[in-house]
Design a protein around this motif. Sequence first.
Motif, PDB file in Angstrom:
ATOM      1  N   THR A 152       0.965  -1.042   0.048  1.00 27.72           N
ATOM      2  CA  THR A 152       0.037  -0.091  -0.036  1.00 27.72           C
ATOM      3  C   THR A 152       0.686   1.332   0.116  1.00 27.72           C
ATOM      4  O   THR A 152       0.507   2.129  -0.609  1.00 27.72           O
ATOM      5  N   PHE A 153       2.031   1.219   0.767  1.00 27.53           N
ATOM      6  CA  PHE A 153       3.036   2.489   0.597  1.00 27.53           C
ATOM      7  C   PHE A 153       3.351   2.519  -0.682  1.00 27.53           C
ATOM      8  O   PHE A 153       3.449   3.834  -1.282  1.00 27.53           O
ATOM      9  N   LEU A 154       3.636   1.574  -1.649  1.00 29.45           N
ATOM     10  CA  LEU A 154       4.438   1.658  -2.751  1.00 29.45           C
ATOM     11  C   LEU A 154       3.200   2.293  -4.024  1.00 29.45           C
ATOM     12  O   LEU A 154       3.498   2.771  -5.015  1.00 29.45           O
ATOM     13  N   HIS A 210      -8.065   2.072  -4.372  1.00 33.15           N
ATOM     14  CA  HIS A 210      -8.226   2.383  -2.926  1.00 33.15           C
ATOM     15  C   HIS A 210      -8.421   1.338  -2.185  1.00 33.15           C
ATOM     16  O   HIS A 210      -8.038   1.219  -0.924  1.00 33.15           O
ATOM     17  N   GLY A 211      -8.949  -0.017  -2.916  1.00 37.46           N
ATOM     18  CA  GLY A 211      -8.894  -1.079  -2.243  1.00 37.46           C
ATOM     19  C   GLY A 211      -7.623  -1.782  -1.709  1.00 37.46           C
ATOM     20  O   GLY A 211      -7.578  -2.207  -0.577  1.00 37.46           O
ATOM     21  N   PHE A 212      -6.597  -1.296  -2.549  1.00 43.26           N
ATOM     22  CA  PHE A 212      -5.374  -1.560  -2.067  1.00 43.26           C
ATOM     23  C   PHE A 212      -4.739  -0.646  -0.915  1.00 43.26           C
ATOM     24  O   PHE A 212      -3.583  -0.861  -0.513  1.00 43.26           O
ATOM     25  N   ASN A 213      -5.440   0.582  -0.867  1.00 44.30           N
ATOM     26  CA  ASN A 213      -4.800   1.612   0.026  1.00 44.30           C
ATOM     27  C   ASN A 213      -5.581   1.349   1.400  1.00 44.30           C
ATOM     28  O   ASN A 213      -5.058   0.630   2.145  1.00 44.30           O
ATOM     29  N   PHE A 214      -6.761   1.798   1.442  1.00 49.16           N
ATOM     30  CA  PHE A 214      -7.384   1.626   2.729  1.00 49.16           C
ATOM     31  C   PHE A 214      -7.704   0.233   3.202  1.00 49.16           C
ATOM     32  O   PHE A 214      -7.837  -0.265   4.263  1.00 49.16           O
ATOM     33  N   LEU A 239       2.603  16.774  -6.369  1.00 51.06           N
ATOM     34  CA  LEU A 239       3.341  17.156  -5.242  1.00 51.06           C
ATOM     35  C   LEU A 239       2.906  16.123  -4.245  1.00 51.06           C
ATOM     36  O   LEU A 239       3.944  15.635  -3.153  1.00 51.06           O
ATOM     37  N   MET A 240       1.677  15.610  -3.882  1.00 47.16           N
ATOM     38  CA  MET A 240       1.365  14.657  -2.933  1.00 47.16           C
ATOM     39  C   MET A 240       1.814  13.320  -3.274  1.00 47.16           C
ATOM     40  O   MET A 240       2.181  12.451  -2.082  1.00 47.16           O
ATOM     41  N   SER A 241       1.884  13.158  -4.639  1.00 45.82           N
ATOM     42  CA  SER A 241       2.705  11.759  -4.874  1.00 45.82           C
ATOM     43  C   SER A 241       4.110  11.582  -4.396  1.00 45.82           C
ATOM     44  O   SER A 241       4.584  10.644  -3.974  1.00 45.82           O
ATOM     45  N   ALA A 242       4.683  13.004  -4.512  1.00 44.36           N
ATOM     46  CA  ALA A 242       6.114  12.955  -3.890  1.00 44.36           C
ATOM     47  C   ALA A 242       6.021  12.777  -2.343  1.00 44.36           C
ATOM     48  O   ALA A 242       7.111  11.977  -2.244  1.00 44.36           O
ATOM     49  N   VAL A 243       5.059  13.329  -1.804  1.00 43.63           N
ATOM     50  CA  VAL A 243       5.227  13.138  -0.292  1.00 43.63           C
ATOM     51  C   VAL A 243       4.888  11.622  -0.016  1.00 43.63           C
ATOM     52  O   VAL A 243       5.575  11.143   0.690  1.00 43.63           O
ATOM     53  N   GLY A 244       4.208  10.861  -0.887  1.00 48.03           N
ATOM     54  CA  GLY A 244       3.847   9.387  -0.644  1.00 48.03           C
ATOM     55  C   GLY A 244       5.067   8.496  -0.916  1.00 48.03           C
ATOM     56  O   GLY A 244       5.586   7.906  -0.137  1.00 48.03           O
TER      57      GLY A 244
END
Length: 433
Positions: free
Chosen positions: A293-295, A320-324, A381-386
């Motif tokens: 999920t982090f990747l 989102h299924g693989f995130n949350f 930019l939020m992707s870079a934070v991730g």
Amino acid sequence: MPDATSAPISRRERSALILYMFLCTASIGFLQPFVSLYFASAGLNRLQIGLVTGIGTGLALLVQPLMGRLSDRLPSPRPLMSVAGVAAGIAYMSYRSATGMLGFILLTALGTNAMFYLGTAGAVLVGRMTAGSTQRGTIYAKYRIWGSVGYIVFSLLSGMIVNQRQAGGAILGREQLNTLFTFGPLIFFAIAIVSCFAPDTGKRPKGAERRASSPKGAGLPLNMRYFLAAYFLYMFGLYGASAYLSLYMRSLHATPLWITGMFSAGVFCEVLVMTQVGRFADRYGRRPALAVTFLLMPLRLLLYIPATGPAWVMFVQMLHGFNFGIMGTIAIVFVNDIANEANRATAQSRLSATAGLATAIGPPLCGWLAQNWGFNWMFALMSAVGVAGATIFMLWVQESHPATGSLREEGPRFIRPLLRLLSTPPRFVRNTD
């Protein structure tokens, strides 16, 4: 459902816990698609919407750690759960009469604080039930999956209600959305009632027993510090950007039913993932599931950028299924692995507080980015934070659960180095907790 090593509960208590999980996440199903649209209908711009969300959540953080400690010390968390349900119901029902940023900030602070505690309490109840169990992931996922079902039901229902009140495709106004904030908050009052019947297994340690289970100077384990740092960046990037998905969909000319359908599609995939991820994490450990999920999260945010219509966003939202589906389940279990009976609520409140801090800072920044640079720069930019969060996790966070199977020995030989990295940090940066 629980195994032989978990605390026994009655059928009534089990049903109450399932209903509690169902209603808690159902409340998000009515809120998430329409809160930002409601703020916009009240005259707030993107930056102001971010400030209301961020400051309101930030104020809630001042109270959340105290509630966690209080919950650990009370004979039962049920009274706090009921109070939190009533408080959230009053807060979100009062949106209808709020005027200006200050009113929305105060109501958001009250509602968010209550919702954070309700989530923490559910995690603590299952953690106490499964103390000593080798199947914590499987058991928690089986309860938590009912929350996702509640989300789907109530998000689609709210979308149909608003869609019927939207005349001729006109832009949604506050009057149309007021209907949701009249009936939707009733979910929280139902939560307050159901909380009285939720299982409360195991007594909290007192006196010398508490001191023995919480050694002096133990502090926060290093492994959990690394995890919370990675988790903060993950939540910052994902939910900072997600706060504007409804507005992004509206910019692509989506109807209310498209908006709720987009969120529901992600949660439907979440249900499918939850049916398997708990068992997987019990067998192979928490770290491989969390690594996925982090990747995946940074890639998901980038995929929103080339959207040409609502269908594209809905397709991407299925990730989102693989995130949350993973994070919302396994992060809770990860913390329960590390915590003990003396500090379980405190530990879970730290997880909630970390998510809250990320949610307090992410939406205002994303609102500024969306207002001044547009949605595409915000997602990038939020992707870079991730990516930064994924880097911390992959390099320093260790396993919290003794796995019964070895993922490193699975699959073709050429992918085993990757599987080893998913299972264990590189030797040269591995922390020694």
